[in-house]
Design an enzyme around this catalytic site. Structure first.
Site, short mmCIF file in Angstrom:
data_model
loop_
_atom_site.label_atom_id
_atom_site.label_comp_id
_atom_site.label_asym_id
_atom_site.label_seq_id
_atom_site.Cartn_x
_atom_site.Cartn_y
_atom_site.Cartn_z
N GLY A 149 -71.91 -6.11 43.08
CA GLY A 149 -72.19 -6.16 41.65
C GLY A 149 -71.30 -7.11 40.88
N SER A 150 -70.28 -7.64 41.53
CA SER A 150 -69.36 -8.56 40.86
C SER A 150 -69.78 -10.01 41.08
CB SER A 150 -67.94 -8.36 41.39
OG SER A 150 -67.09 -9.42 40.97
#
Length: 212
Positions: free
Chosen positions: A14-15
């Site tokens: 998700g980063s």
């Protein structure tokens, strides 16, 4: 014989910054001869344990800082000749499924194809990867036996491993992603990849001096 230098890349799909940082690692490996250990952590768990928050939340309402953050991202893209990155319109995406999946894939000997597919569908051809149907179809399109991985991801040992990775990372000083360790030295953020390489070179030189 001296033990090889341990270098780690702690990531959550998700980063976007972890995605960008990872693209710089193969060149570091070639130049230094080290091999990064890829450690999946659940970023939501890291944030909860440390009281941290995502840049999207922390930058909201602050004048000039989001614009500077975007400028730094553009500089990083140019420096590393990255042309595949696209902003995910569904961001933030709940990554629990993705992160359990990568551990399950690792247990099944499928880490590399799963890892590459996950990042592709998050940041090269962005999709809503916390939607189970979108998730399944995306990995099928990449040629993975995703039903096998989904089933494996429900097992207790997979869930336990993700929790352990996340807890251990926080205990060692992590508060976000990407986080790097060179031996016991911690570095945070995509903008630290040059410092990571410098530390690898310095520690390798120290090992050579000790063993000469």
């Amino acid at each position: 014989m001296a033990a090889p230098l341990k270098v780690e890349f702690h990531f959550d799909f998700g980063s976007p910054n972890a995605y960008l940082a990872e693209l710089a690692l193969p060149d570091i490996e070639k130049r230094t001869g080290v091999k990064f250990d890829y450690i999946p952590v659940l970023l939501g768990g890291v944030y909860k344990a440390t009281g941290n928050m995502s840049p999207g939340e922390s930058l909201r309402g602050i004048k000039n800082k989001p614009e500077y953050n975007a400028l730094e991202t553009e500089r990083f893209l140019r420096r590393h000749n990255i042309t595949t990155f696209k902003t995910n319109p569904f961001f933030p995406v709940n990554t629990l499924m993705l992160m359990r999946g990568v551990i399950a894939a690792d247990f099944e000997g499928l880490f590399e194809p799963y890892f590459r597919a996950a990042y592709h569908h998050m940041w090269s051809e962005p999709k809503k990867m916390d939607d189970p149907q979108v998730f399944r179809e995306a990995f099928l399109s990449s040629g993975l036996d995703i039903d096998r991985i989904i089933a494996r991801a429900q097992q207790d040992d997979v869930k336990k491993k993700l929790i352990e990775n996340t807890s251990d990372a926080v205990a060692r000083g992590s508060f976000g992603s990407p986080t790097f360790y060179v031996g016991n030295e911690i570095f945070f953020g995509k903008d630290k990849v040059r410092e990571v390489e410098e530390e690898i070179v310095a520690q390798l030189a120290a090992v050579r001096r000790r063993t000469a």
